[in-house]
Enzyme design. Structure first.
Site, mmCIF file in Angstrom:
data_model
loop_
_atom_site.group_PDB
_atom_site.id
_atom_site.type_symbol
_atom_site.label_atom_id
_atom_site.label_comp_id
_atom_site.label_asym_id
_atom_site.label_seq_id
_atom_site.Cartn_x
_atom_site.Cartn_y
_atom_site.Cartn_z
ATOM 1 N N CYS A 120 -1.174 8.166 7.591
ATOM 2 C CA CYS A 120 -2.542 7.977 7.114
ATOM 3 C C CYS A 120 -3.454 7.569 8.274
ATOM 4 C CB CYS A 120 -2.565 6.895 6.049
ATOM 5 S SG CYS A 120 -1.622 7.300 4.568
ATOM 6 N N CYS A 137 -3.471 3.956 9.619
ATOM 7 C CA CYS A 137 -2.180 3.458 10.118
ATOM 8 C C CYS A 137 -1.573 4.365 11.183
ATOM 9 C CB CYS A 137 -1.203 3.299 8.961
ATOM 10 S SG CYS A 137 -1.803 2.220 7.664
ATOM 11 N N CYS A 191 0.841 -1.204 0.000
ATOM 12 C CA CYS A 191 0.000 0.000 0.000
ATOM 13 C C CYS A 191 0.872 1.249 0.000
ATOM 14 C CB CYS A 191 -0.922 -0.040 1.222
ATOM 15 S SG CYS A 191 -2.158 1.272 1.262
ATOM 16 N N CYS A 192 1.886 1.289 0.893
ATOM 17 C CA CYS A 192 2.802 2.442 0.926
ATOM 18 C C CYS A 192 3.573 2.563 -0.384
ATOM 19 C CB CYS A 192 3.793 2.301 2.082
ATOM 20 S SG CYS A 192 3.179 2.836 3.688
ATOM 21 N N CYS A 237 7.763 3.998 5.851
ATOM 22 C CA CYS A 237 6.914 3.892 4.667
ATOM 23 C C CYS A 237 7.726 3.556 3.423
ATOM 24 C CB CYS A 237 6.140 5.171 4.451
ATOM 25 S SG CYS A 237 7.179 6.629 4.300
#
Ligand code: SF4
Length: 227
Positions: free
Chosen positions: A197, A200, A115-116, A223
């Site tokens: 985010c 997270c 995702c990162c 990240c």
């Protein structure tokens, strides 16, 4: 001073320069060196619109018109987006917002690295395309992984990376922000020392490691933007 070409940049002794910056401890002078060395349109400041808005203040005062890159992951707190808006209106910068991918896949639950990568690392690479240098707000006090952060070095892409705030503490940032009335992310005053985010980031308990609220359900601590 005449700006250097990429070939000249290859020959720069960045270790010697880093030692000079360490002796000076002057973020504005570091940015001044960079913008005197490299054309302004080949430099970009990266800001997460957290406490690193201080870096935008420093850079904009030295180099009005400098570009600032903000990665919109799609999952930012509303306060972070408001901070980006406030910074854009306050300073003579060109804000480049890397647009968010569609949200809703909840990939952060099962694959936060992926995702990162897609929401941060790839947009950063795109934002750095064509640049010779970038400026980040990474600090040694952020985490043990960042404890040896230099003021200037060549990154894995071969770009010059300047970290003018590398030696600053949270108190240094707060003092500077107070004196210069820098727009700061309001979450900092609400107990979020490290802001990422929404899915997270949690507020650390009193006495916990300040970065313990990031990816707290996973072993992940970075990240990937600054590795
Ligand atoms: S911090 Fe979380 S939501 Fe944001 S890009 Fe990384 S994994 Fe995805």
């Amino acid at each position: 001073m005449t700006a250097l070409t990429p070939n000249h940049l290859d020959a720069l002794d960045l270790a010697e320069l880093d030692a000079r910056f360490a002796a000076q401890q002057d973020p504005s002078a570091m940015v001044r060196w960079l913008v005197d060395t490299i054309p302004l349109d080949r430099i970009i400041v990266a800001s997460a619109m957290t406490s690193d808005t201080v870096l935008v203040d420093v850079a904009a005062k030295v180099a009005p018109g400098i570009e600032v890159l903000f990665l919109d992951t799609g999952y930012h707190f509303a306060e972070t987006l408001q901070t980006a808006n406030a910074v854009e209106h306050r300073y003579p910068i060109t804000l480049r917002v890397a647009p968010a991918l569609p949200i809703g896949d909840e990939r952060y639950l099962t694959d936060p690295d992926g995702c990162c990568h897609d929401r941060k690392v790839v947009p950063l690479e795109q934002g750095l395309a064509g640049r010779l240098a970038w400026i980040s707000g990474v600090r040694r006090s952020d985490s043990p992984v960042r404890a040896d952060t230099p003021f200037v070095h060549r990154d894995r892409r071969g770009l010059i990376k300047l970290n003018p705030l590398a030696a600053w503490t949270d108190d240094d940032l707060a003092t500077y922000a107070n004196i210069h009335e820098v727009p700061m992310n309001p979450l900092l005053d609400q107990g979020y020392p490290s802001i990422g985010c929404v899915p997270c980031t949690r507020r650390p308990a009193e006495g916990d490691d300040p970065r313990s609220g990031r990816w707290s359900a996973h072993a992940k601590t970075e990240c990937g933007l600054h590795l």
